[in-house]
Motif scaffolding. Structure first.
Motif, PDB file in Angstrom:
ATOM      1  N   GLY A 148      -4.081  12.823  -8.913  1.00  0.00           N
ATOM      2  CA  GLY A 148      -3.883  14.206  -8.427  1.00  0.00           C
ATOM      3  C   GLY A 148      -2.982  14.144  -7.241  1.00  0.00           C
ATOM      4  N   PRO A 149      -1.661  13.856  -7.352  1.00  0.00           N
ATOM      5  CA  PRO A 149      -0.940  13.604  -6.189  1.00  0.00           C
ATOM      6  C   PRO A 149      -0.697  15.388  -5.677  1.00  0.00           C
ATOM      7  N   ASN A 150      -0.143  15.085  -4.363  1.00  0.00           N
ATOM      8  CA  ASN A 150       0.221  16.443  -3.831  1.00  0.00           C
ATOM      9  C   ASN A 150       1.572  16.816  -4.333  1.00  0.00           C
ATOM     10  N   TRP A 151       1.767  17.553  -5.331  1.00  0.00           N
ATOM     11  CA  TRP A 151       2.728  18.155  -5.853  1.00  0.00           C
ATOM     12  C   TRP A 151       3.830  18.778  -4.879  1.00  0.00           C
ATOM     13  N   GLU A 152       3.761  19.458  -3.917  1.00  0.00           N
ATOM     14  CA  GLU A 152       4.305  20.104  -2.994  1.00  0.00           C
ATOM     15  C   GLU A 152       5.206  18.964  -2.392  1.00  0.00           C
ATOM     16  N   MET A 153       4.533  17.968  -1.948  1.00  0.00           N
ATOM     17  CA  MET A 153       5.156  16.934  -1.309  1.00  0.00           C
ATOM     18  C   MET A 153       6.144  16.180  -2.057  1.00  0.00           C
ATOM     19  N   ILE A 154       5.650  16.052  -3.281  1.00  0.00           N
ATOM     20  CA  ILE A 154       6.447  15.178  -4.317  1.00  0.00           C
ATOM     21  C   ILE A 154       7.838  16.009  -4.477  1.00  0.00           C
ATOM     22  N   LEU A 155       7.721  17.291  -4.662  1.00  0.00           N
ATOM     23  CA  LEU A 155       9.049  18.025  -4.974  1.00  0.00           C
ATOM     24  C   LEU A 155       9.894  18.111  -3.743  1.00  0.00           C
ATOM     25  N   SER A 156       9.250  18.134  -2.262  1.00  0.00           N
ATOM     26  CA  SER A 156      10.012  18.100  -1.411  1.00  0.00           C
ATOM     27  C   SER A 156      10.633  16.980  -1.041  1.00  0.00           C
ATOM     28  N   ARG A 157      10.042  15.901  -1.217  1.00  0.00           N
ATOM     29  CA  ARG A 157      10.599  14.301  -0.872  1.00  0.00           C
ATOM     30  C   ARG A 157      11.706  13.809  -1.769  1.00  0.00           C
ATOM     31  N   SER A 158      11.482  14.574  -3.310  1.00  0.00           N
ATOM     32  CA  SER A 158      12.154  14.403  -4.409  1.00  0.00           C
ATOM     33  C   SER A 158      13.699  14.910  -4.017  1.00  0.00           C
ATOM     34  N   ARG A 159      13.650  16.245  -3.477  1.00  0.00           N
ATOM     35  CA  ARG A 159      15.079  16.783  -3.252  1.00  0.00           C
ATOM     36  C   ARG A 159      15.657  16.123  -2.126  1.00  0.00           C
ATOM     37  N   LYS A 160      14.733  15.748  -1.018  1.00  0.00           N
ATOM     38  CA  LYS A 160      15.374  15.309   0.193  1.00  0.00           C
ATOM     39  C   LYS A 160      16.014  13.770  -0.249  1.00  0.00           C
ATOM     40  N   GLU A 161      15.127  12.997  -1.005  1.00  0.00           N
ATOM     41  CA  GLU A 161      15.947  11.762  -1.385  1.00  0.00           C
ATOM     42  C   GLU A 161      16.796  11.684  -2.511  1.00  0.00           C
ATOM     43  N   GLY A 162      17.079  12.906  -2.925  1.00  0.00           N
ATOM     44  CA  GLY A 162      17.936  13.311  -4.145  1.00  0.00           C
ATOM     45  C   GLY A 162      17.890  12.734  -5.459  1.00  0.00           C
ATOM     46  N   ILE A 163      16.359  12.567  -5.872  1.00  0.00           N
ATOM     47  CA  ILE A 163      15.972  12.101  -7.067  1.00  0.00           C
ATOM     48  C   ILE A 163      15.290  13.078  -7.997  1.00  0.00           C
ATOM     49  N   ASP A 164      15.376  14.212  -7.553  1.00  0.00           N
ATOM     50  CA  ASP A 164      14.749  15.360  -8.231  1.00  0.00           C
ATOM     51  C   ASP A 164      15.015  15.513  -9.698  1.00  0.00           C
ATOM     52  N   ALA A 165      16.304  15.220 -10.170  1.00  0.00           N
ATOM     53  CA  ALA A 165      16.803  15.280 -11.364  1.00  0.00           C
ATOM     54  C   ALA A 165      16.044  14.195 -12.239  1.00  0.00           C
ATOM     55  N   LEU A 166      16.049  12.735 -11.590  1.00  0.00           N
ATOM     56  CA  LEU A 166      15.657  11.706 -12.394  1.00  0.00           C
ATOM     57  C   LEU A 166      14.049  11.950 -12.381  1.00  0.00           C
ATOM     58  N   LEU A 167      13.416  12.487 -11.532  1.00  0.00           N
ATOM     59  CA  LEU A 167      12.141  12.780 -11.290  1.00  0.00           C
ATOM     60  C   LEU A 167      11.568  13.538 -12.640  1.00  0.00           C
ATOM     61  N   TYR A 168      12.296  14.644 -12.825  1.00  0.00           N
ATOM     62  CA  TYR A 168      12.079  15.831 -13.995  1.00  0.00           C
ATOM     63  C   TYR A 168      12.296  15.043 -15.371  1.00  0.00           C
TER      64      TYR A 168
ATOM     65  N   PRO B 134       0.952  -1.461  -0.033  1.00  0.00           N
ATOM     66  CA  PRO B 134      -0.005  -0.066  -0.073  1.00  0.00           C
ATOM     67  C   PRO B 134       0.619   1.370  -0.072  1.00  0.00           C
ATOM     68  N   LEU B 135       0.689   2.011  -0.893  1.00  0.00           N
ATOM     69  CA  LEU B 135       1.349   3.331  -1.348  1.00  0.00           C
ATOM     70  C   LEU B 135       0.658   4.375  -1.508  1.00  0.00           C
ATOM     71  N   SER B 136       0.867   5.451  -1.206  1.00  0.00           N
ATOM     72  CA  SER B 136       0.270   6.804  -1.567  1.00  0.00           C
ATOM     73  C   SER B 136       0.685   6.966  -3.074  1.00  0.00           C
ATOM     74  N   PRO B 137      -0.088   7.866  -3.783  1.00  0.00           N
ATOM     75  CA  PRO B 137       0.217   8.178  -5.095  1.00  0.00           C
ATOM     76  C   PRO B 137       1.581   8.958  -5.078  1.00  0.00           C
ATOM     77  N   GLU B 138       1.847   9.571  -4.220  1.00  0.00           N
ATOM     78  CA  GLU B 138       3.009  10.404  -4.083  1.00  0.00           C
ATOM     79  C   GLU B 138       4.410   9.465  -3.830  1.00  0.00           C
ATOM     80  N   ASP B 139       4.136   8.212  -3.024  1.00  0.00           N
ATOM     81  CA  ASP B 139       5.273   7.423  -2.839  1.00  0.00           C
ATOM     82  C   ASP B 139       5.295   6.555  -4.062  1.00  0.00           C
ATOM     83  N   ARG B 140       4.366   6.249  -4.621  1.00  0.00           N
ATOM     84  CA  ARG B 140       4.458   5.198  -5.944  1.00  0.00           C
ATOM     85  C   ARG B 140       5.231   5.977  -6.868  1.00  0.00           C
ATOM     86  N   LEU B 141       4.778   7.479  -7.135  1.00  0.00           N
ATOM     87  CA  LEU B 141       5.567   7.962  -8.266  1.00  0.00           C
ATOM     88  C   LEU B 141       6.930   8.293  -7.880  1.00  0.00           C
TER      89      LEU B 141
END
Length: 127
Positions: free
Chosen positions: A44-64, A13-20
């Motif tokens: 309709g994921p929470n984009w602010e959460m996704i941006l914050s978590r992707s930076r924290k986890e160091g995957i923001d470049a991959l995500l983009y 069980p994952l949120s849409p944000e975690d899954r993405l």
């Protein structure tokens, strides 16, 4: 998206944000990952959460990079979010290019002084 839907993440069980984030935390995407990303974004994921978590986890470049490739998904991503992701991506690219330039200067300086240098990680994998 049903959090129990089977796919690449199985029945975890994952949120849409975690899954993405998990789906985009890889170098390349297969067709199944692309489909699951589209479904996660469609929820309709929470984009602010996704941006914050992707930076924290160091995957923001991959995500983009992955989201930029998925043309069918882009219209569902708010333009302000895409703009912030692009700016972060470009800043990271500029930083990496500057670090590469400094590394090359240092290696050249050491070579001129007759010092053999071995780069073990990171940039050594690129050059």
């Amino acid at each position: 998206m049903d959090h129990q839907e089977a796919g690449l993440m199985g029945n975890i069980p994952l949120s849409p944000e975690d899954r993405l984030l998990l789906l985009c935390a890889r170098v390349s995407l297969n067709d199944q990952a692309r489909e699951e990303i589209e479904r996660a974004i469609g929820g309709g994921p929470n984009w602010e959460m996704i941006l914050s978590r992707s930076r924290k986890e160091g995957i923001d470049a991959l995500l983009y990079a992955h989201l930029k490739e998925l043309e069918r998904v882009n219209p569902q991503i708010p333009q302000a979010i895409l703009a912030r992701m692009k700016a972060s991506y470009q800043n990271n690219l500029a930083r990496n290019l500057a670090l590469t330039e400094h590394w090359a200067e240092l290696i050249a300086l050491l070579a001129r002084e007759g010092v053999d240098a071995i780069t073990h990680k990171g940039i050594a994998l690129v050059h």
